[in-house]
Design an enzyme around this catalytic site. Sequence first.
Site, PDB file in Angstrom:
ATOM      1  N   ASP A 159       1.018  -0.928   0.011  1.00 56.54           N
ATOM      2  CA  ASP A 159       0.006  -0.227   0.274  1.00 56.54           C
ATOM      3  C   ASP A 159       0.779   1.691  -0.118  1.00 56.54           C
ATOM      4  O   ASP A 159       0.191   2.500  -0.689  1.00 56.54           O
ATOM      5  CB  ASP A 159      -0.703   0.187   1.506  1.00 56.54           C
ATOM      6  CG  ASP A 159      -1.468  -1.112   1.520  1.00 56.54           C
ATOM      7  OD1 ASP A 159      -2.224  -1.518   0.905  1.00 56.54           O
ATOM      8  OD2 ASP A 159      -1.581  -2.026   2.574  1.00 56.54           O
ATOM      9  N   HIS A 187      -4.737  -3.553   6.333  1.00 52.19           N
ATOM     10  CA  HIS A 187      -4.537  -3.289   5.085  1.00 52.19           C
ATOM     11  C   HIS A 187      -5.540  -4.262   4.171  1.00 52.19           C
ATOM     12  O   HIS A 187      -6.097  -5.065   4.203  1.00 52.19           O
ATOM     13  CB  HIS A 187      -3.609  -4.498   4.565  1.00 52.19           C
ATOM     14  CG  HIS A 187      -3.077  -4.791   3.326  1.00 52.19           C
ATOM     15  ND1 HIS A 187      -2.987  -4.083   2.452  1.00 52.19           N
ATOM     16  CD2 HIS A 187      -3.603  -6.691   2.620  1.00 52.19           C
ATOM     17  CE1 HIS A 187      -2.768  -4.665   1.191  1.00 52.19           C
ATOM     18  NE2 HIS A 187      -3.571  -6.305   0.973  1.00 52.19           N
TER      19      HIS A 187
HETATM   20  N1  LIG Z   1      -0.830  -8.186   2.922  1.00 48.43           N
HETATM   21  C1  LIG Z   1      -0.191  -7.743   1.707  1.00 48.43           C
HETATM   22  O1  LIG Z   1      -0.253  -6.662   1.232  1.00 48.43           O
HETATM   23  C2  LIG Z   1      -0.897  -8.648  -0.125  1.00 48.43           C
HETATM   24  C3  LIG Z   1      -1.120  -8.416  -1.109  1.00 48.43           C
HETATM   25  C4  LIG Z   1      -1.177  -9.986  -1.933  1.00 48.43           C
HETATM   26  C5  LIG Z   1      -1.728 -10.783  -1.575  1.00 48.43           C
HETATM   27  N2  LIG Z   1      -1.245 -10.935  -0.138  1.00 48.43           N
HETATM   28  C6  LIG Z   1      -2.571 -11.965   0.695  1.00 48.43           C
HETATM   29  O2  LIG Z   1      -1.455 -12.948   0.475  1.00 48.43           O
HETATM   30  C7  LIG Z   1      -2.215 -14.666   0.418  1.00 48.43           C
HETATM   31  C8  LIG Z   1      -1.197 -15.636  -0.740  1.00 48.43           C
HETATM   32  O3  LIG Z   1      -1.486 -15.139  -2.469  1.00 48.43           O
HETATM   33  P1  LIG Z   1      -1.157 -15.857  -3.099  1.00 48.43           P
HETATM   34  O4  LIG Z   1      -1.610 -14.897  -4.526  1.00 48.43           O
HETATM   35  O5  LIG Z   1       0.129 -16.406  -3.250  1.00 48.43           O
HETATM   36  O6  LIG Z   1      -2.067 -17.060  -3.522  1.00 48.43           O
HETATM   37  P2  LIG Z   1      -1.800 -18.521  -4.162  1.00 48.43           P
HETATM   38  O7  LIG Z   1      -3.468 -19.373  -3.641  1.00 48.43           O
HETATM   39  O8  LIG Z   1      -1.839 -18.358  -5.530  1.00 48.43           O
HETATM   40  O9  LIG Z   1      -1.174 -19.001  -2.751  1.00 48.43           O
HETATM   41  C9  LIG Z   1      -1.817 -19.476  -2.132  1.00 48.43           C
HETATM   42  C10 LIG Z   1      -0.824 -20.595  -1.160  1.00 48.43           C
HETATM   43  O10 LIG Z   1      -0.826 -20.960  -0.226  1.00 48.43           O
HETATM   44  C11 LIG Z   1      -0.916 -22.592  -0.142  1.00 48.43           C
HETATM   45  N3  LIG Z   1      -1.378 -22.514   1.955  1.00 48.43           N
HETATM   46  C12 LIG Z   1      -3.058 -22.695   2.113  1.00 48.43           C
HETATM   47  N4  LIG Z   1      -3.044 -22.803   3.479  1.00 48.43           N
HETATM   48  C13 LIG Z   1      -1.364 -23.263   3.290  1.00 48.43           C
HETATM   49  C14 LIG Z   1      -1.045 -23.221   5.125  1.00 48.43           C
HETATM   50  N5  LIG Z   1      -1.439 -23.601   6.212  1.00 48.43           N
HETATM   51  N6  LIG Z   1       0.434 -23.543   5.471  1.00 48.43           N
HETATM   52  C15 LIG Z   1       1.142 -23.435   4.196  1.00 48.43           C
HETATM   53  N7  LIG Z   1       0.594 -22.821   2.761  1.00 48.43           N
HETATM   54  C16 LIG Z   1      -1.003 -22.512   2.785  1.00 48.43           C
HETATM   55  C17 LIG Z   1      -2.078 -22.675  -0.569  1.00 48.43           C
HETATM   56  O11 LIG Z   1      -1.444 -23.364  -0.689  1.00 48.43           O
HETATM   57  C18 LIG Z   1      -1.141 -21.874  -1.928  1.00 48.43           C
HETATM   58  O12 LIG Z   1       0.113 -22.964  -2.851  1.00 48.43           O
HETATM   59  C19 LIG Z   1      -3.783 -14.673  -0.204  1.00 48.43           C
HETATM   60  O13 LIG Z   1      -3.658 -14.076   2.081  1.00 48.43           O
HETATM   61  C20 LIG Z   1      -3.576 -13.228  -0.258  1.00 48.43           C
HETATM   62  O14 LIG Z   1      -4.557 -11.833  -0.239  1.00 48.43           O
HETATM   63  C21 LIG Z   1      -1.308 -10.152   0.681  1.00 48.43           C
END
Ligand SMILES: NC(=O)c1ccc[n+]([C@@H]2O[C@H](COP(=O)([O-])OP(=O)(O)OC[C@H]3O[C@@H](n4cnc5c(N)ncnc54)[C@H](O)[C@@H]3O)[C@@H](O)[C@H]2O)c1
Length: 344
Positions: A159, A187
Amino acid sequence: MAEPIRVLVTGAAGQIAYSLLFSIAKGDVFGKQQSIVLHLLDIPPMLPVLEGVVMELQDCALPLLREVIPTDKEEEAFKDLDVAVLVGSIPRGEVTERKLLLKANVAIFKSQGAALERFAKKTVKVLVVGNPANTNCLIAAKSAPSIPKENFTCLTRLDHNRACSQVAMRCGVPATHVKNVIIWGNHSPTQYPDVHHCKVNMAGSDLACFEAVKDDTWLKGDFISTVQQRGVAIIKARKQSSAMSAAKAICDHMRDIWSGTPEGEFTSMGVYSTGNSYGVPEDLVYSFPIQIKDKCCRIVDGLAINDFSRGKIDATATELMEERDMAVAALAMLGHPQNPDTRL
Ligand SMILES: NC(=O)c1ccc[n+]([C@@H]2O[C@H](COP(=O)([O-])OP(=O)(O)OC[C@H]3O[C@@H](n4cnc5c(N)ncnc54)[C@H](O)[C@@H]3O)[C@@H](O)[C@H]2O)c1
């Protein structure tokens, strides 16, 4: 060459990790002299995908990468960690109801907090990325009582970077010429991107942001809503949440923790609130202006807050208190062996 550090990335088979791992492994975060052992955690069905990621990391032939440990077991993933980047979570799309989503993530971050407590070094630096990032971070910190709360942070740097870039594009300067933007709070769309203390370097001089932009209506209106809604806009356009920019922001955040912020500058990150800064209640992970020295994060206190900012700083705190109360209730239920919800 320094002794290798152990760095965990969870959600390692996901799309953010795919952009992130290469940057970490090639030295963009911990420096070109710091060798690394990468621990990669994902859930069992994703292990075949994770194998592919490991093969690609091997094929990069990177000099700093000593070992890669792919696993679905927390005891292996969290062992002796110096750094934990917790990306994996249950994404919004899969569970549409907010309460259920929180509950599902509480289960993950309670378990991973407990694993940090049992297996990681007490000095471990933990960055929570998986959403809802602030509240997930709070739950992880509460579940690891012997690790200092100051070691836990959550990602609002994306952000922050978005806000810097919006101002930079408006002024026609590189994003690095924009300093001391602040992201306050959650966030989420209630976050408050604040430029009252921001400086823009134009033609060699530092100008106050309002003076540089010369459009107060934009700065108090569309600028704020653009940053608040940027994640949603990216999902709408890409049909997937931001990944390349999230990975870049994770690198910026962790590099600042490792190497410190430049003199006189601050960044934004979610940190544990003790109730002593800007009237933000205690026991929340809230994004503040932060300076870092010797790997310690300190809230920049004493910045003037006008009435416009005050209301927005409070509103995002209110949302975080609601999230916390729901998450803490879910945490209590998880501790109850008879409760069927423990399966979540
Ligand atoms: N804070 C921020 O600025 C920000 C920015 C972008 C995305 N995000 C968040 O980051 C997260 C991941 O995003 P992404 O695009 O990589 O998602 P994605 O779905 O491509 O990947 C997430 C991965 O996490 C794995 N996973 C689920 N539960 C798990 C667990 N208990 N232990 C280990 N691995 C586990 C899934 O199997 C998957 O491979 C999401 O929650 C998204 O909303 C946060």
